[in-house]
Design a protein around this motif. Structure first.
Motif, PDB file in Angstrom:
ATOM      1  N   ASN A 130      -0.824   4.559 -14.567  1.00 29.78           N
ATOM      2  CA  ASN A 130       0.426   5.181 -14.124  1.00 29.78           C
ATOM      3  C   ASN A 130       0.161   6.677 -13.991  1.00 29.78           C
ATOM      4  O   ASN A 130      -0.974   7.135 -14.221  1.00 29.78           O
TER       5      ASN A 130
ATOM      6  N   THR B  74      -4.612  -2.763  -8.855  1.00 29.55           N
ATOM      7  CA  THR B  74      -3.459  -2.416  -8.026  1.00 29.55           C
ATOM      8  C   THR B  74      -3.442  -0.928  -7.753  1.00 29.55           C
ATOM      9  O   THR B  74      -3.230  -0.497  -6.612  1.00 29.55           O
ATOM     10  N   MET B  75      -3.660  -0.127  -8.781  1.00 29.06           N
ATOM     11  CA  MET B  75      -3.656   1.323  -8.664  1.00 29.06           C
ATOM     12  C   MET B  75      -4.987   1.895  -9.129  1.00 29.06           C
ATOM     13  O   MET B  75      -5.747   1.238  -9.837  1.00 29.06           O
TER      14      MET B  75
ATOM     15  N   THR C   5      -3.529  -0.465  -2.092  1.00 29.31           N
ATOM     16  CA  THR C   5      -2.359  -1.236  -1.660  1.00 29.31           C
ATOM     17  C   THR C   5      -2.084  -1.160  -0.168  1.00 29.31           C
ATOM     18  O   THR C   5      -1.636  -2.141   0.429  1.00 29.31           O
TER      19      THR C   5
ATOM     20  N   ALA D 194       4.626   7.534  -4.393  1.00 28.28           N
ATOM     21  CA  ALA D 194       4.194   6.501  -5.330  1.00 28.28           C
ATOM     22  C   ALA D 194       4.802   6.711  -6.703  1.00 28.28           C
ATOM     23  O   ALA D 194       4.346   6.144  -7.691  1.00 28.28           O
TER      24      ALA D 194
ATOM     25  N   ILE E 163       2.978  -1.100  -6.685  1.00 26.58           N
ATOM     26  CA  ILE E 163       2.709   0.062  -7.545  1.00 26.58           C
ATOM     27  C   ILE E 163       3.671   0.098  -8.735  1.00 26.58           C
ATOM     28  O   ILE E 163       3.229   0.204  -9.883  1.00 26.58           O
TER      29      ILE E 163
ATOM     30  N   GLY F  34       2.668   0.034  -0.688  1.00 25.16           N
ATOM     31  CA  GLY F  34       2.435  -0.372  -2.073  1.00 25.16           C
ATOM     32  C   GLY F  34       3.678  -0.294  -2.929  1.00 25.16           C
ATOM     33  O   GLY F  34       3.612  -0.449  -4.154  1.00 25.16           O
ATOM     34  N   SER F  35       4.847  -0.088  -2.338  1.00 30.42           N
ATOM     35  CA  SER F  35       6.044   0.264  -3.094  1.00 30.42           C
ATOM     36  C   SER F  35       6.679  -0.866  -3.880  1.00 30.42           C
ATOM     37  O   SER F  35       7.610  -0.627  -4.653  1.00 30.42           O
TER      38      SER F  35
ATOM     39  N   SER G 137       0.769  -8.074  -7.367  1.00 34.44           N
ATOM     40  CA  SER G 137       0.284  -7.366  -8.556  1.00 34.44           C
ATOM     41  C   SER G 137       0.755  -8.116  -9.789  1.00 34.44           C
ATOM     42  O   SER G 137       1.926  -8.499  -9.896  1.00 34.44           O
TER      43      SER G 137
ATOM     44  N   GLY H  18       6.270   4.418 -11.209  1.00 36.14           N
ATOM     45  CA  GLY H  18       5.731   4.091  -9.901  1.00 36.14           C
ATOM     46  C   GLY H  18       6.812   4.192  -8.837  1.00 36.14           C
ATOM     47  O   GLY H  18       7.984   4.444  -9.109  1.00 36.14           O
TER      48      GLY H  18
ATOM     49  N   ALA I 157      -3.249   5.498  -5.460  1.00 33.02           N
ATOM     50  CA  ALA I 157      -2.945   4.134  -4.995  1.00 33.02           C
ATOM     51  C   ALA I 157      -3.775   3.822  -3.757  1.00 33.02           C
ATOM     52  O   ALA I 157      -3.243   3.696  -2.658  1.00 33.02           O
TER      53      ALA I 157
END
Length: 476
Positions: free
Chosen positions: A387, A382-383, A416, A125, A175, A171-172, A428, A146, A413
């Motif tokens: 960060n 989202t997360m 996601t 992540a 994130i 989630g890539s 997101s 991310g 994370a």
């Protein structure tokens, strides 16, 4: 075109100027290359050198001449070496042909100027690797952008590019969109083609698309590249009207489920992420939607066990195929410690383990689909955090076994991965900000094939709480 004028334009705005001849393709290219060259020394977002000239692209596509980048993972272009964030591939293996989505990017007219960084084989992540070093967040270069699409996200957030390719297995897309203050849509499973290399990447959890700065760019790009290719497993119905039309149409009153507890059961949630999500819920209520606190009933432990099987089996297969093709023995000199641990775990799995995971995924999909009979969309952070600091998600940490690494990633994370398992579209949006000025992402999930609903609602939120004026300040 001045650098300031270029930075203000999203892909749609730049494409309009290019199509009218008010800006030349060479001007757009020169502005983009100057911007990339200015910010990349601070961000380390590219893999290898920036291309001297854009890859070949259509002159009559809807985004003809708009500068673009592709992530160094899954999607690839003929003749361009791919490294996938790993030392296993050395200086890169030139690809023999375009993937189907790459061909669609070219037909859309996107002018590809380079490859962007990913963590090793995409299982993180953050975007940090032994092979390429850390990619930095333009909002704060001590923080992660991310992952695993952090290279594209960092350049788009820094306004060096209006749009960049990204992909999402847990989630890539979302994130890095959250960490970098972007729009990140993970389309429905099958909405974009994974071929010809894959049928169902990551047991169907992997999906390809992009990160953008505006909802209209997301909509327009999806119009340009969605659709099945011969041999694809899924054939989704086309939208009733172009996605771009949804941006100005406005959404009908919806039933919104507000949920701030991680679906995966991992980790606590930063109160700032909860507040940003609750603020979005209040905005939606003000727009005429009905919001209730609710979430699907899931077995979080079974979900995590199954997701671990999916990820480690995919890594084991990928590592073994690459190593076999190259005649290389995987080990600490070619793979990071957590990657190696996950691949070793994947090799211990039996066919029965994969079928057991599929049973959990089936139960999960059906539970979420039933929940969507009562609620049109789900609203979440989202997360778990805005960060993470660079170095926190260290994929080369030898102390973590496969389960320890999986738990560590998803402690940041936990919202996601559910949509990767169900195949549902999720987006997101940069709807919150911290006291440091960092963006906070808020996620909206729709039923399968519900991209039109997501785009209309996202555009409403963009008008109600605009984010275009927020931009990072990168050290000079």
């Amino acid at each position: 075109m001045t650098p300031e004028e270029y930075a203000e334009l999203d892909a749609t705005g730049l494409a309009e100027l290019l199509s009218k001849g008010e800006v030349g393709a060479d001007e757009a290219r020169d502005a983009a290359t100057a911007a990339i060259d200015a910010v990349n020394p601070h961000l380390n977002a590219l893999v290898g050198e920036r291309f001297e000239a854009p890859l070949e692209h259509a002159a009559d596509g809807p985004f003809a001449g708009v500068p673009f980048v592709i992530k160094d993972l899954i999607v690839h272009a003929a003749g361009v070496p791919q490294r996938a964030g790993t030392r296993l591939l050395g200086d890169g293996v030139p690809m023999p042909a375009d993937t189907h989505l790459m061909a669609r990017f070219r037909r859309a007219g996107l002018a590809t100027l380079g490859l962007t960084a990913t963590p090793e084989l995409g299982f993180n992540a953050t975007t940090e690797s032994v092979a390429n070093g850390p990619t930095r967040n333009p909002w704060d270069t001590t923080r992660s952008p991310g992952g695993s699409s952090g290279g594209s996200a960092a350049l788009v957030a820094a306004r060096a590019l209006p749009v960049g390719h990204a992909n999402d297995g847990g989630g890539s897309i979302r994130i890095p969109a959250a960490a970098c203050g972007l729009v990140g849509l993970k389309p429905s499973q099958g909405r974009t083609s994974p071929g010809p290399d894959y049928s169902d990447p990551l047991l169907g959890m992997g999906v390809e698309f992009a990160v953008t700065r505006t909802v209209r760019d997301t909509a327009g790009l999806l119009d340009a590249v969605h659709g099945a290719e011969p041999g694809d497993r899924y054939l989704l119905p086309d939208p009733a009207r172009p996605y771009a039309d949804e941006v100005g149409a406005g959404s009908r009153p919806l039933r919104v489920a507000l949920w701030t507890t991680p679906f995966s059961g991992h980790g606590s949630v930063d109160p700032r992420c909860v507040e940003a999500t609750e603020a979005a819920a209040r905005t939606l209520e003000g727009l005429g939607h009905t919001v209730e606190i609710a979430g699907p009933e899931l077995d979080a432990a079974a979900f995590d066990d199954a997701n671990l099987v999916g990820w480690t089996s995919f890594l084991a297969d990928g590592v073994d195929v690459l190593a076999g093709a190259l005649g290389v023995t995987p080990g600490p000199d070619t793979l990071e410690a957590a990657t190696l641990a996950c691949a070793e775990h994947g090799r211990t799995l039996r066919a029965g383990d994969l079928y057991a995971a599929d049973r959990v995924f089936n139960a999960t999909r059906r539970a979420v689909a039933a929940f969507h009979q009562r609620y049109d969309v789900i609203l979440t952070p989202t997360m778990n955090v805005p960060n993470t600091p660079l170095g926190y998600l260290d994929q080369n940490d030898p102390s973590r076994d496969a389960r320890g690494w999986y738990d560590h990633i998803f402690s940041t994370a936990g919202f996601t991965a559910l949509s990767n398992v169900t195949g549902n579209p999720a987006i997101s949006l940069p709807l919150g900000r911290t006291e440091e000025g960092w963006p906070i992402g808020v996620q909206i999930v729709a039923p399968y094939a519900g991209e039109s609903r997501l785009i209309a609602l996202a555009a409403d939120l963009e008008r109600a709480t605009p984010w275009a004026g927020h931009r990072p300040t990168i050290p000079s």
